[in-house]
Design an enzyme around this catalytic site. Structure first.
Site, PDB file in Angstrom:
ATOM      1  N   SER A  71      31.789 -12.785 -12.134  1.00 32.77           N
ATOM      2  CA  SER A  71      30.754 -14.191 -11.911  1.00 32.77           C
ATOM      3  C   SER A  71      29.185 -13.451 -12.086  1.00 32.77           C
ATOM      4  O   SER A  71      28.782 -14.659 -12.651  1.00 32.77           O
ATOM      5  CB  SER A  71      30.735 -14.341 -10.665  1.00 32.77           C
ATOM      6  OG  SER A  71      30.695 -13.156  -9.374  1.00 32.77           O
ATOM      7  N   GLY A  96      32.537 -15.834  -4.075  1.00 36.86           N
ATOM      8  CA  GLY A  96      32.886 -16.155  -3.623  1.00 36.86           C
ATOM      9  C   GLY A  96      32.629 -16.802  -1.965  1.00 36.86           C
ATOM     10  O   GLY A  96      33.655 -17.097  -1.201  1.00 36.86           O
ATOM     11  N   CYS A  98      36.897  -8.119 -10.972  1.00 37.71           N
ATOM     12  CA  CYS A  98      35.811  -9.053 -10.297  1.00 37.71           C
ATOM     13  C   CYS A  98      37.009  -9.118  -9.215  1.00 37.71           C
ATOM     14  O   CYS A  98      38.732 -10.040 -10.154  1.00 37.71           O
ATOM     15  CB  CYS A  98      35.716 -10.204 -10.285  1.00 37.71           C
ATOM     16  SG  CYS A  98      35.205 -11.578  -8.675  1.00 37.71           S
ATOM     17  N   THR A 130      37.793 -11.299  -6.795  1.00 38.13           N
ATOM     18  CA  THR A 130      37.663 -13.194  -6.003  1.00 38.13           C
ATOM     19  C   THR A 130      38.582 -13.338  -6.921  1.00 38.13           C
ATOM     20  O   THR A 130      39.376 -14.390  -6.488  1.00 38.13           O
ATOM     21  CB  THR A 130      36.765 -13.251  -5.521  1.00 38.13           C
ATOM     22  OG1 THR A 130      35.682 -12.375  -4.973  1.00 38.13           O
ATOM     23  CG2 THR A 130      36.515 -14.236  -5.140  1.00 38.13           C
ATOM     24  N   CYS A 159      34.524  -5.892  -3.532  1.00 43.20           N
ATOM     25  CA  CYS A 159      33.725  -5.894  -4.031  1.00 43.20           C
ATOM     26  C   CYS A 159      33.127  -5.762  -5.301  1.00 43.20           C
ATOM     27  O   CYS A 159      32.440  -4.355  -4.709  1.00 43.20           O
ATOM     28  CB  CYS A 159      32.793  -7.218  -3.476  1.00 43.20           C
ATOM     29  SG  CYS A 159      32.122  -8.366  -4.793  1.00 43.20           S
ATOM     30  N   THR A 160      33.487  -6.119  -6.947  1.00 45.71           N
ATOM     31  CA  THR A 160      32.326  -4.759  -7.515  1.00 45.71           C
ATOM     32  C   THR A 160      30.089  -5.581  -7.651  1.00 45.71           C
ATOM     33  O   THR A 160      30.179  -4.285  -8.378  1.00 45.71           O
ATOM     34  CB  THR A 160      33.010  -5.529  -9.062  1.00 45.71           C
ATOM     35  OG1 THR A 160      32.630  -6.817  -9.163  1.00 45.71           O
ATOM     36  CG2 THR A 160      34.473  -5.131  -9.289  1.00 45.71           C
TER      37      THR A 160
HETATM   38  N1  DGL Z   1      32.061  -9.957  -7.796  1.00 49.63           N
HETATM   39  C1  DGL Z   1      33.237 -10.611  -7.297  1.00 49.63           C
HETATM   40  C2  DGL Z   1      33.828  -9.844  -6.771  1.00 49.63           C
HETATM   41  O1  DGL Z   1      34.245  -8.518  -7.088  1.00 49.63           O
HETATM   42  C3  DGL Z   1      32.423 -11.703  -6.437  1.00 49.63           C
HETATM   43  C4  DGL Z   1      31.142 -11.331  -6.499  1.00 49.63           C
HETATM   44  C5  DGL Z   1      30.861 -12.937  -5.844  1.00 49.63           C
HETATM   45  O2  DGL Z   1      30.925 -14.160  -7.319  1.00 49.63           O
HETATM   46  O3  DGL Z   1      30.648 -14.118  -5.050  1.00 49.63           O
HETATM   47  O4  DGL Z   1      34.835 -10.405  -6.037  1.00 49.63           O
END
Ligand code: DGL
Length: 265
Positions: free
Chosen positions: A8, A40, A70, A72, A182-183
């Site tokens: 994202s 998220g 990601c 999510t 979450c990344t």
């Molecule tokens: N970086 C994403 C993940 O690993 C999502 C972060 C987001 O856009 O809320 O879940």
């Protein structure tokens, strides 16, 4: 041969940084869905549509493998992406399974940080039900952290205050591992390392994901095509040049950081 990385926003750069270390001779295309970050806190239906649209745009640029960097987006769309495209697709999920295994001997609990959406989806529930045979996994949504990260807010004092407030309901003596699900969160590994009790390990899924990517490239017989020089092209859904600059800055930052990654899978 180009490997696509999708997130994202800038979070997936923490996975890309790991890929540079392990697969330095590949070429990369990194896409951020800047028009819709954060995912998220949005609905499953909306995020699914955003992800499919973004990946379609990446396919138009010609990628030979895809990492959905990601958690999510993976929870929501990875199965559909695999049916839509014939290239290798690697997804991510919070490293709950290895964390439970690593904690078996200590009797301590596992604390999973992730986005609210990841934590409320059936995929996460199924994962925890499958691996948490002793009921030791607790989950903590951290929606604000994605915003902080997107704003390149890395001020130690501000972030420590934030983490302290979030962690105040927990007795950290009870925990042996924090999972960054979450990344975006590995951008804060150093900050967390500095403030969590030393007995708590911090794990993310980045090394395991890149390991799976490397294995898939071999299985698809495309690993040997690596003639690149580890260069990366950036794209984003808004097409905003300022955001492209931000991605460059963030990538340098995370590559320069001593990120503690565990080979967890
Ligand atoms: N970086 C994403 C993940 O690993 C999502 C972060 C987001 O856009 O809320 O879940």
């Amino acid at each position: 041969m180009t490997i696509g990385f999708f997130d994202s926003g800038i979070g997936g750069l923490s996975v890309l940084a790991e890929s540079f270390r392990r697969l330095p001779a590949q070429n990369y295309l990194y896409m951020a869905d800047t028009l819709h970050v954060p995912y998220g806190t949005k609905s499953e239906e909306d995020v699914k549509a955003f992800v499919l649209e973004s990946i379609e745009a990446m396919m138009g640029e010609g990628i030979d493998a895809l990492v959905v960097a990601c958690n999510t987006a993976t929870s929501i769309a990875v199965e559909e992406l695999r049916t839509l495209y014939s290239i290798p697709v690697v997804g991510m999920e919070p490293a709950v399974k290895p964390a439970v295994e690593m904690n078996r001997a200590t009797g301590k609990r596992v604390l999973v940080f992730a986005t609210p959406l990841t934590l409320q989806l059936p995929k996460y529930y199924a994962l925890v039900s499958r691996v948490d045979d002793r009921g030791i996994v607790d989950s903590l949504p951290m929606p604000e952290l994605v915003r902080y990260c997107e704003d390149l807010q890395f001020d130690k004092r501000i972030m420590e205050d934030y983490f302290r407030a979030k962690l105040s309901p927990f007795d950290l003596d009870d925990y042996g591992i924090v999972v960054l699900g979450c990344t975006h969160y590995p951008f804060y590994t150093d900050t967390l390392r500095g403030m969590l009790p030393p007995h708590i390990r911090i794990v993310d899924g980045n090394a395991g994901t890149v390991k799976r990517l490397a294995a898939l490239l071999h299985r698809f017989g495309i690993a040997g095509d690596a003639k690149g020089s580890g260069n990366v092209r950036f794209m984003c859904s808004g097409g905003d040049p300022a955001y492209i600059d931000k991605m460059r800055t963030a990538l340098e930052l995370i590559r320069g950081n001593a990120i503690e990654t565990e080979d967890v899978l």
